[in-house]
Design an enzyme around this catalytic site. Structure first.
Site, PDB file in Angstrom:
ATOM      1  N   ARG A   1      53.043  40.630  33.235  1.00  0.00           N
ATOM      2  CA  ARG A   1      52.242  41.648  33.932  1.00  0.00           C
ATOM      3  C   ARG A   1      50.998  41.964  33.108  1.00  0.00           C
ATOM      4  O   ARG A   1      49.913  42.201  33.654  1.00  0.00           O
ATOM      5  CB  ARG A   1      53.064  42.913  34.192  1.00  0.00           C
ATOM      6  CG  ARG A   1      52.204  44.078  34.685  1.00  0.00           C
ATOM      7  CD  ARG A   1      52.965  45.146  35.460  1.00  0.00           C
ATOM      8  NE  ARG A   1      54.247  45.487  34.895  1.00  0.00           N
ATOM      9  CZ  ARG A   1      54.441  46.206  33.779  1.00  0.00           C
ATOM     10  NH1 ARG A   1      53.419  46.690  33.099  1.00  0.00           N
ATOM     11  NH2 ARG A   1      55.655  46.456  33.345  1.00  0.00           N
TER      12      ARG A   1
ATOM     13  N   TYR B   1      34.167  47.721  54.764  1.00  0.00           N
ATOM     14  CA  TYR B   1      35.326  46.925  55.188  1.00  0.00           C
ATOM     15  C   TYR B   1      36.468  47.878  55.578  1.00  0.00           C
ATOM     16  O   TYR B   1      36.752  48.844  54.861  1.00  0.00           O
ATOM     17  CB  TYR B   1      35.757  46.018  54.029  1.00  0.00           C
ATOM     18  CG  TYR B   1      37.039  45.300  54.275  1.00  0.00           C
ATOM     19  CD1 TYR B   1      37.114  44.268  55.210  1.00  0.00           C
ATOM     20  CD2 TYR B   1      38.202  45.655  53.603  1.00  0.00           C
ATOM     21  CE1 TYR B   1      38.306  43.621  55.453  1.00  0.00           C
ATOM     22  CE2 TYR B   1      39.394  45.003  53.835  1.00  0.00           C
ATOM     23  CZ  TYR B   1      39.443  43.990  54.766  1.00  0.00           C
ATOM     24  OH  TYR B   1      40.626  43.349  55.008  1.00  0.00           O
TER      25      TYR B   1
ATOM     26  N   ASP C   1      31.145  45.461  46.131  1.00  0.00           N
ATOM     27  CA  ASP C   1      32.070  44.519  46.769  1.00  0.00           C
ATOM     28  C   ASP C   1      31.217  43.363  47.275  1.00  0.00           C
ATOM     29  O   ASP C   1      30.483  43.491  48.245  1.00  0.00           O
ATOM     30  CB  ASP C   1      32.807  45.225  47.913  1.00  0.00           C
ATOM     31  CG  ASP C   1      33.820  44.310  48.605  1.00  0.00           C
ATOM     32  OD1 ASP C   1      33.697  43.076  48.488  1.00  0.00           O
ATOM     33  OD2 ASP C   1      34.722  44.843  49.283  1.00  0.00           O
TER      34      ASP C   1
ATOM     35  N   LYS D   1      38.981  35.253  50.123  1.00  0.00           N
ATOM     36  CA  LYS D   1      37.909  34.753  50.986  1.00  0.00           C
ATOM     37  C   LYS D   1      37.197  33.574  50.313  1.00  0.00           C
ATOM     38  O   LYS D   1      37.826  32.565  50.054  1.00  0.00           O
ATOM     39  CB  LYS D   1      36.964  35.914  51.335  1.00  0.00           C
ATOM     40  CG  LYS D   1      37.688  37.229  51.693  1.00  0.00           C
ATOM     41  CD  LYS D   1      38.489  37.181  52.961  1.00  0.00           C
ATOM     42  CE  LYS D   1      39.391  38.393  53.188  1.00  0.00           C
ATOM     43  NZ  LYS D   1      38.783  39.718  53.106  1.00  0.00           N
TER      44      LYS D   1
HETATM   45  C1  LIG Z   1      39.174  41.069  52.865  1.00  0.00           C
HETATM   46  C2  LIG Z   1      38.286  42.042  52.206  1.00  0.00           C
HETATM   47  C3  LIG Z   1      38.791  42.994  51.308  1.00  0.00           C
HETATM   48  C4  LIG Z   1      40.272  43.148  51.027  1.00  0.00           C
HETATM   49  O1  LIG Z   1      40.801  42.057  50.390  1.00  0.00           O
HETATM   50  P1  LIG Z   1      42.326  41.543  50.576  1.00  0.00           P
HETATM   51  O2  LIG Z   1      42.371  40.341  49.724  1.00  0.00           O
HETATM   52  O3  LIG Z   1      42.533  41.300  52.030  1.00  0.00           O
HETATM   53  O4  LIG Z   1      43.193  42.657  50.077  1.00  0.00           O
HETATM   54  C5  LIG Z   1      37.887  43.843  50.689  1.00  0.00           C
HETATM   55  N1  LIG Z   1      36.564  43.785  50.942  1.00  0.00           N
HETATM   56  C6  LIG Z   1      36.056  42.907  51.815  1.00  0.00           C
HETATM   57  C7  LIG Z   1      34.580  42.891  52.068  1.00  0.00           C
HETATM   58  C8  LIG Z   1      36.880  42.003  52.478  1.00  0.00           C
HETATM   59  O5  LIG Z   1      36.373  41.140  53.356  1.00  0.00           O
END
Ligand SMILES: *Cc1c(COP(=O)(O)O)cnc(C)c1O
Length: 385
Positions: free
Chosen positions: A53, A105, A178, A203
């Site tokens: 961890r 998001y 982000d 992503k």
């Molecule tokens: C998908 C996404 C998240 C969240 O990520 P997860 O891996 O699904 O927890 C946060 N910010 C943006 C812009 C996203 O597209």
């Protein structure tokens, strides 16, 4: 803590960052260390790894790669993008104030509004990041954190990241970007002055629709605090996911170049089609943030949002006919994906919140994949009916 060691160009970093041949075997790719614990020679004397961890060599390789690609000193990997976000929010004390972008998001919005508002008493104010005066006006004397997404979801607004970072610096407010929709191949928020950059690694970083993960990068002092919070909360990335992600990074350069190119072709096709009401793509000269995007990004990304007539019924008709483009939520992967934001990322926004965020029922969001552009256009053409 994984260190940034190289100063190579991004495409070289994408292949080499974070990986050194395995000292024992010479393996060129970092192996999957599945072990959850590491032997000590005497009490507290170990190789730097003690318990998984806290630290794992496979995860460390991915973390170092993200840090280097983002121009940060340290990186941390989490079980998901949201686990990363939830941990970052633990940098704040109870009752903190956050100023965030208005078309956030949906998952981030739910974390703020459905969880931390109740459990931590945070107050989040939302503002349009493309209107710097309005955004600055939404920051109060007690604001502790600025939370920006760029490009935003789903209307692909592009915030002037350097200007927002400067606002945060001038007021001593922690800034979080982000950058999921862009990837480090397109923009590097730390170099523009942000304190922390965040990714849903699910992503573009992974790129193959088969791993869930999150990653952050930033300065050492700040991320030491993030590391501590992650140890306490435990939302770490597992070694298999870290291996897959490190592998995904190695093709990020070529994938993103192809996403950029095809998305631009798709956006132009939709923009010229009378059956489409409006196209949102920062690469179109008609996009309100086109100039900011050109100055700040080295490509316009793989996401295209468009709006058709007749609201949800109209969007659903197009959606139901898509074939090559998979009807699925998520983004940034080899296969093209389409979703309706009002039913997916923004499903529990109220009508007022949707209107404020500029999200309409007739919108379709397409993550343009690596298929042949001609097949994607043919698919959209037949789906538009
Ligand atoms: C998908 C996404 C998240 C969240 O990520 P997860 O891996 O699904 O927890 C946060 N910010 C943006 C812009 C996203 O597209």
């Amino acid at each position: 803590m994984p260190e940034r060691t190289r100063k190579d160009r991004p495409a070289t970093l994408a292949v080499h960052a974070g990986v050194k041949p395995d000292p024992r075997t010479g393996a060129v790719m970092t192996p999957i260390y599945a072990s959850s614990t590491f032997a000590q020679t005497s009490p507290g004397v170990h190789t730097g790894y003690e318990y998984a961890r806290t630290g794992n060599p496979t995860r460390a390789a991915f973390e170092a790669a993200v840090a280097e690609l983002e121009g940060g000193v340290a990186g941390f990997a989490f079980a998901s993008g949201l686990a990363a976000q939830a941990t970052l929010l633990e940098l704040l004390d109870q009752g903190s104030r956050i100023t965030a972008v208005d078309d956030l998001y949906g998952g981030s919005w739910r974390l703020f509004e459905r969880v931390r508002k109740r459990s931590a008493g945070h107050i989040v104010t939302y503002a349009d990041p493309t209107n710097l005066d309005a955004f600055e006006a939404a920051i109060g004397p007690k604001t502790n954190m600025i939370w920006v997404e760029s490009p935003t979801n789903p209307s692909l607004k592009v915030a002037d990241l350097a200007a927002i970072a400067a606002i945060g610096k001038a007021r001593g407010i922690l800034t979080v970007a982000d950058s999921t929709f862009a990837s480090p191949m397109i923009q590097r928020p730390l170099e523009l002055g942000f304190d922390i950059v965040l990714h849903s690694a699910t992503k573009y970083l992974n790129g193959h629709s088969d791993v869930t993960g999150g990653a952050v990068a930033g300065s050492r002092a700040l991320l030491q605090r993030v590391d501590l919070m992650r140890r306490y909360l435990g939302g770490v990335m597992d070694p298999q996911a870290a291996y897959d992600l490190a592998r995904g990074l190695k093709t990020l350069t070529v994938r993103v170049a192809c996403h950029n190119r095809s998305a631009e072709v798709v956006a132009r096709f939709l923009d010229n089609d009378p059956r489409v009401v409006r196209v949102f793509y920062p690469g179109l000269a008609s996009h309100p943030d086109h100039d900011v995007a050109r100055a700040q990004m080295t490509g316009f990304g793989g996401m295209v949002t468009f709006e058709v007539a007749d609201g949800l019924a109209g969007a659903s008709r197009v959606f139901d006919r898509l074939g090559v483009i998979r009807r699925a939520t998520s983004l940034g992967c080899v296969n093209s994906l389409a979703s309706l934001p009002v039913l997916t990322s923004h499903y529990n926004y109220s009508d007022d919140d949707l209107a404020r965020a500029g999200v309409t029922a007739g919108m379709l969001r397409v993550s343009v994949g690596l298929e042949d552009e001609a097949d994607l256009i043919a698919d959209l053409d037949q789906a538009l009916g």
